[in-house]
Design a protein around this motif. Structure first.
Motif, PDB file in Angstrom:
ATOM      1  N   UNK A 178      35.284  40.989  34.081  1.00 42.61           N
ATOM      2  CA  UNK A 178      34.307  41.939  34.403  1.00 42.61           C
ATOM      3  C   UNK A 178      34.576  43.351  34.333  1.00 42.61           C
ATOM      4  N   UNK A 179      35.797  43.841  34.477  1.00 44.60           N
ATOM      5  CA  UNK A 179      36.328  45.115  34.239  1.00 44.60           C
ATOM      6  C   UNK A 179      36.193  45.530  32.877  1.00 44.60           C
TER       7      UNK A 179
ATOM      8  N   UNK B 236      39.390  41.657  23.793  1.00 41.31           N
ATOM      9  CA  UNK B 236      38.852  40.601  23.576  1.00 41.31           C
ATOM     10  C   UNK B 236      40.007  39.348  23.877  1.00 41.31           C
ATOM     11  N   UNK B 237      41.014  39.494  23.383  1.00 46.92           N
ATOM     12  CA  UNK B 237      41.941  38.652  23.519  1.00 46.92           C
ATOM     13  C   UNK B 237      42.403  38.284  25.060  1.00 46.92           C
ATOM     14  N   UNK B 238      42.134  39.485  25.780  1.00 47.03           N
ATOM     15  CA  UNK B 238      42.372  39.287  27.490  1.00 47.03           C
ATOM     16  C   UNK B 238      41.319  38.190  27.806  1.00 47.03           C
ATOM     17  N   UNK B 239      40.186  38.532  27.362  1.00 49.79           N
ATOM     18  CA  UNK B 239      39.051  37.515  27.875  1.00 49.79           C
ATOM     19  C   UNK B 239      39.223  36.178  27.217  1.00 49.79           C
ATOM     20  N   UNK B 240      39.619  35.773  26.300  1.00 41.86           N
ATOM     21  CA  UNK B 240      39.927  34.428  25.969  1.00 41.86           C
ATOM     22  C   UNK B 240      40.932  33.743  26.403  1.00 41.86           C
ATOM     23  N   UNK B 241      41.797  34.515  26.474  1.00 42.11           N
ATOM     24  CA  UNK B 241      43.282  33.844  27.118  1.00 42.11           C
ATOM     25  C   UNK B 241      42.904  33.704  28.554  1.00 42.11           C
ATOM     26  N   UNK B 242      42.429  34.546  29.321  1.00 45.02           N
ATOM     27  CA  UNK B 242      42.274  34.288  30.896  1.00 45.02           C
ATOM     28  C   UNK B 242      41.329  33.219  30.784  1.00 45.02           C
TER      29      UNK B 242
ATOM     30  N   UNK C 110      41.161  32.005  39.340  1.00 47.52           N
ATOM     31  CA  UNK C 110      39.906  32.100  38.505  1.00 47.52           C
ATOM     32  C   UNK C 110      39.149  33.315  38.792  1.00 47.52           C
ATOM     33  N   UNK C 111      39.366  33.555  40.094  1.00 52.64           N
ATOM     34  CA  UNK C 111      38.643  34.997  40.504  1.00 52.64           C
ATOM     35  C   UNK C 111      39.303  35.885  40.214  1.00 52.64           C
ATOM     36  N   UNK C 112      40.546  36.169  40.317  1.00 50.86           N
ATOM     37  CA  UNK C 112      41.267  37.443  39.848  1.00 50.86           C
ATOM     38  C   UNK C 112      41.179  37.579  38.194  1.00 50.86           C
ATOM     39  N   UNK C 113      40.757  36.458  37.353  1.00 47.79           N
ATOM     40  CA  UNK C 113      40.714  36.517  36.137  1.00 47.79           C
ATOM     41  C   UNK C 113      39.598  37.172  35.893  1.00 47.79           C
TER      42      UNK C 113
ATOM     43  N   UNK D 224      42.530  48.762  30.850  1.00 56.72           N
ATOM     44  CA  UNK D 224      43.389  49.227  31.686  1.00 56.72           C
ATOM     45  C   UNK D 224      43.349  48.836  33.214  1.00 56.72           C
ATOM     46  N   UNK D 225      42.142  48.885  33.443  1.00 60.97           N
ATOM     47  CA  UNK D 225      41.818  48.291  35.051  1.00 60.97           C
ATOM     48  C   UNK D 225      42.084  46.968  35.261  1.00 60.97           C
ATOM     49  N   UNK D 226      41.788  46.055  34.295  1.00 61.00           N
ATOM     50  CA  UNK D 226      42.002  44.841  34.378  1.00 61.00           C
ATOM     51  C   UNK D 226      43.589  44.734  34.459  1.00 61.00           C
TER      52      UNK D 226
END
Lengths: 377, 184
Positions: free
Chosen positions: A190-191, A273-279, A182-185, A215-217
């Motif tokens: 946040x990035x 946004x997909x990255x946010x939702x899926x994580x 969870x922390x890594x996601x 990209x940083x994520x």
């Protein structure tokens, strides 16, 4: 992603009640298939993709023109032999390869949903994909398989539909997302959110994408997919096209250059946004909690034969977490096999050419298919 | 080897549920799977052997018998087999207790240190016996707790474990291998 119109889709018209409480209906689910469904319809495998995967598991992805993410494993003559099996793979809802997600157009505003898209869960993803069985008129799958988040979907699928697959192969996954994961996601999210272009998720309107944040994520996440030993062996302290340090913040080291490259190619194919939702969906995954602290209960009604696989150098979804699933199944006398595969390639091992891994899948499927035809499973 | 498999297989009832602890490359499991019951699975510590079992189409769980038997509930198998590995455990007594907890019955085989060839080897050569069943030197053997057939029977009697001990003295001299069906 101009080629996105090339993808195959089914439209799910039946309303789907999401875990967040909202209901969605008439939404697209993008999918791809490999091999042929036989007359008995007993050779179908549903493959689930991981966080940044999509339905193009094998062959060339027509949108990115790159090789499919499971090319080592899936294809004619490979471990999942598409000369023999019919493989279906769908883009998860929340994704960005043609399935319903935050970049879909909101009919009320005629603009992308952005962060107005409902928060989805692994359970929602699996319930949406279940419609593919009806679409292909498949009564029971031969197998469900997936690694990482794909493995979580395997577990959720078997739990939701205990009699819909003869076998199940969760790989390098967990039944309950750990605090570390969870922390890594959260670091990745946040990035993205720290990138000015993100604009609370409504960046499509500004035509400026939060590429730097995404990209940083990806760079941070990519490190977690490898192992310390693997990194050291591949890169060590090797310098990037230079004889000495430059005393600057350029990419002096090969590993820096490699990560920057990984970040830059990722933003071309993936939506922030997909990255946010899926994580988020991964973080919310807790099958143990779904069954009041007793994981065994998730599988009580299932007659599925399981094979669980972990990798020695995977510190993201370590053997201990995979073994918890084995223990829960043994506690109720279910049919389960388990192997920890030796590999220095970290969590990414499930996507790579690791012979013992490929052989394990090949042999388990081959022998299970023989047993199925002898009506032994 | 086949002879041992045959004897073990005859102790198992048709269609019963079996766990082979330390199943190795799966040869015994395969024999039982083909002849006695298909409801059989194995626990094996060696990755190489796990791969061989998977190739044979057997259900195998990679794991360590000294740690991983506790995940199985009481009486979850009709038979639990432990073939020639008891002597390699750090704590064989605990392993036997676990076998009899998770299995209604256990089949245990041991290389017999009381076999006449072993006795003669030690008597005449004065060095640790090296035989077909005990192929290692003293310094590289995995066997930590060697015993004789008589030792094992005495152990079971002491622990009130049911065991067949007929013609004990004869068997203790003339058998290379002890094969026991035990139950609590």
């Amino acid at each position: 992603m101009n080629n996105i119109k090339k993808v195959k889709q089914i439209i799910i018209d039946k309303p789907l009640k999401l875990d967040c409480g909202k209901t969605i209906s008439n939404f697209p689910l993008a999918y791809e298939t490999y091999g042929k469904l036989n007359d008995k319809k007993d050779n179908a495998i549903l493959a689930f993709h991981a966080l940044t995967g999509d339905q193009f598991a094998s062959g060339i992805n027509p949108v990115t023109n790159k090789e499919g993410w499971w090319n080592y494993l899936l294809g004619p003559g490979k471990a999942i032999d598409t000369n023999k099996y019919f493989v279906i793979c769908a883009n998860v809802i929340g994704g960005c390869m043609g399935s319903y997600g935050p970049s879909s157009i909101n009919p009320e505003t005629n603009k992308p949903f952005g962060t107005n898209f409902p928060v989805i869960t692994i359970n929602d993803m699996v319930n949406a994909q279940y419609h593919l069985l009806k679409f292909f008129k498949i009564e029971k799958l031969f197998s469900v398989i997936g690694g990482s988040m794909g493995g979580m979907q395997v577990l959720q699928f078997v739990s939701n539909f205990p009699n819909k697959s003869h076998t199940a192969i969760p790989i390098a996954c967990t039944a309950s997302h750990s605090a570390q994961n969870i922390a890594l996601n959260e670091l990745g999210r946040q990035s993205i959110m720290a990138d000015h272009n993100w604009s609370n998720g409504f960046y499509e309107e500004n035509q400026k994408l939060p590429d730097k944040g995404l990209a940083v994520a990806r760079m941070a996440a990519h490190i977690t997919y490898l192992s310390k030993k693997g990194l050291q062996e591949k890169f060590g302290r090797k310098l990037q096209e230079r004889d000495d340090l430059k005393f600057s913040f350029d990419a002096d080291f090969q590993i820096e250059s490699y990560l920057r490259y990984q970040g830059s190619v990722f933003v071309d194919r993936f939506d922030a946004n997909s990255y946010l939702y899926i994580t988020r969906a991964m973080d919310y995954f807790d099958l143990i909690k779904q069954f009041d602290g007793n994981l065994s209960k998730a599988f009580e009604k299932s007659k599925t034969s399981f094979f669980i696989i972990s990798f020695t150098s995977d510190w993201l979804y370590p053997t201990s977490e995979n073994r918890e699933i084995v223990i829960a199944l043994n506690a109720i006398g279910k049919n389960v096999g388990f192997a920890e595969i030796t590999s220095d390639k970290g969590h990414d091992s499930f996507l790579l050419d690791v012979p013992d891994f490929l052989n394990t899948i090949k042999n388990f499927l081959k022998n299970s298919y023989i047993k199925l035809n002898e009506k032994r499973i | 080897m086949k002879k041992e498999f045959n004897i073990i297989a005859k102790l198992i009832e048709k269609n019963s549920k079996v766990l082979d602890v330390g199943c190795g490359d799966g040869e015994l499991m395969k024999y039982i799977d083909e002849n006695i019951t298909t409801n059989i699975r194995g626990l094996e510590i060696s990755k190489n052997n796990v791969q061989k079992c998977i190739e044979k189409g057997l259900t195998v769980i990679e794991g360590n018998a000294e740690k991983d038997l506790q995940q199985f509930p009481k009486s979850s198998f009709d038979y639990v087999i432990l073939s020639q590995t008891l002597q390699a455990f750090l704590d064989p007594e605990r392993v036997i207790d676990e076998l009899l907890r998770i299995g209604k019955k256990a089949i245990v085989t041991i290389p017999n240190f009381g076999y006449w060839k072993v006795r003669i080897h030690l008597l005449l050569q004065g060095t640790m016996p090296v035989t077909k069943n005990l192929p290692n030197e003293w310094y590289d053997t995995p066997n930590l707790h060697m015993c004789t057939i008589k030792d094992f029977v005495n152990f079971c009697n002491k622990k009130k474990i049911k065991i067949n001990s007929s013609k004990l003295n004869i068997k203790n001299i003339f058998s290379e291998l002890g094969i026991f069906l035990i139950e609590k």
